[in-house]
Design an enzyme around this catalytic site. Sequence first.
Site: not given
Ligand code: GLN
Length: 543
Positions: A150, A190, A385, A389, A466, A513, A515
Site C-alpha cells: 500500500d 497457495k 452509555c 441514557q 458527551r 463503558h 467492556e
Molecule cells: N451519544 C451519547 C453521548 O454522547 C452516548 C455515547 C455512547 O454511548 N458512547 O453522550
Amino acid sequence: MPSYVFITGGVVSSVGKGIAAASLGLLLEARGLRVAMLKMDPYINVDPGTMNPYEHGEVFVTDDGAETDLDLGHYQRFTHAKLSRKSNVTTGSVYNAVIQKERRGEYLGKTVQVIPHITDEIKTRIRMLTAEPEDDADVAIVEIGGTVGDIESQPFLEAIRQFNLEVKPTPCCFIHVTLLPYIEAAGELKTKPTQHSVRALRDIGIQPDVICCRTGHRSLGPDQRRKIAMFCNVTENAIIGAQDISPIYAIPLNLHAQGMDQTVLDVLRLDAPPADLNEWRELVERMQRPREEVRVAAVGKYVAHDDAYKSINEAFSHAGVANDCTVRLEWIDSEQFENGVSPEEVLKDFDGILIGPGFGKRGVEGKVRAVQYLRESRKPFLGICLGMQIACIEIARNLLGLNEANSTEFEPETPHPVISLLTEQKGVKDMGGTMRLGAYRCVLKPGTKAYEAYGLDMISERHRHRYEFNNAYRARFEKAGLMFSGVHPRKDHELVEIAELEGHPWFCASQFHPEFKSTPLKAQPLFREFVKAALAEKKSRGK
Ligand code: GLN
C-alpha cells in the site's frame, strides 16, 4: 532499551496481525518478560475517534482518554501491557506533529520531507513508547497497520527499516503475517501471494525473520512450509501456521505449539524461562466446554460490521466463562419497535437484554420501548452509555410522568432534558477528542447490586460520551425507585455513573463503558452479574 518486534501484514487486509501481535505478547509474558505494545495506523485521521465504527470497527478507549484502534483491545485482553495515548500512532498524528514543528520554525532553512522528517517522527514515537522509567519493558511489539504494498504504509515500513539499522548490533525481529488462499480446483493452499508479498517487503529492505501464515480452517502442510521457507529466505521452523481456531483465545496456544515464542527469542538473542501457560490453557478448555447457553438480545441499530462492538462481544465471552456458559448475542434492530412490531413478540424468549453505546437519533424511540418492556416484564437488563441514557428517558416518561422527557442530543428543545450537556461541553465545537474520555473514579453505594458485583467502594472505569444525566431530576428519579448506585465525585456536583432499578431482578446501567476493561481471566463484574441474572431468568422460564 527493549528489544523490538515489528509485525507487518501481507496479501490482504484484516489478516489478523492484531491477534498475532497480542498472542506473541501473551507468550512472551508467559515466559516472564514484560511487553509494551504499539499500533501504527497508516490513515490520515489523527485518531479513529471520528471514524464510523460500522465501517472501521470499534473505537477503543484507554485510561488516559485516548481514542484508539480496536487492536489495542486485543492487546488489553491478551497482555498486561500498559496502554495509553502513546500506544497508537496514526499517519495523521505524525503529520500533525511535523507540521506544528515546521510552523514553530524547528526545521528552519530545511525542506520538510517524508524522508527524513516523517520517518524520524515515526521512529521517535517508537522510542517514546518506552521512554519513561515506568514504561520499562523487555520487548516492544510494534504492529504496522495496512498491507505491504500500500502507498499509505510505506513511510512506516521505511522507518522500521531505518530503526533496525540504528539499533544494531541489537537485533530486531520482523514478523510478516500473510494469507494462504485455498484454491478449490487445485485442492491446495497457495503460497504464491505470500512469496510476492515477501518480495515487496524485501524490495523495501526488510527481510522477515518469521512468517505467520493464515490458512483458514485448513492446516499448513510440510510442502507449503518448505516452499515458503525456500522462496522467502526464512528457516522452516520460522514458518508458523495460523489456522482459524475458536475461541480466539486458543490461538496463542497453537502458536506456542509451533515454537513461535522460542523462534522470536532466538532472533532477538534473548533468554527466558519456559512458558507457563497453565492458567490460560484451563481458561481455553473451560471456554470450549460450556455447560449452558444464554441468549442475550442486543437492541440497537442494524450492524453489518462484526467489529463495531468488539469489546462488548469479548466481554460477554469472558462473563460467559465466569458463569460456565456461552452467551449468544443476537442483534435486534430497534427501529422495528417504532414500526408496529411489539417488543414482547421479539424479546420474550431472550434471557437478557443489552442496550449498548451509540450516537444519533435513529432507533432511539424503539430502544425506549424495549426498555419499557424489559422493565415491566422484569427481564435482566444491562445498559451501557447510551443504554443508560435511554433507560433514564424511559423511566422519566413512564414512571415520572414526564411524557416529553428526552436527551438534548435527540431533542434539543425538550421541556424535560433528563440527559443533557454539562456546561463545559456546551461551547465545544471541534468533534475530535473532545468528549468525556478515559478513566474516572466512581464511588459505589453499599447495599446496591453494583456494590455487590464489584465488592469495592471505589472503582475506575472508562468513558466516551458527551451527554450526562441531569442532576436537576435526580430526586424525582430516586423517589420512583431508580437508585444511583455509582457516582463520580466532583467539587461542584456529582456525575451519575450507575443507575439501577429497585425491586427489579437485574436492571443496571452505566454511563461508562465496562467492556473496555474486561479480560478473559477477569470478567468485568457488571457483565458477569448480568449473565448470572440471565441464567436465572432462563431457569425461571423453565428452559
Ligand atoms: N451519544 C451519547 C453521548 O454522547 C452516548 C455515547 C455512547 O454511548 N458512547 O453522550
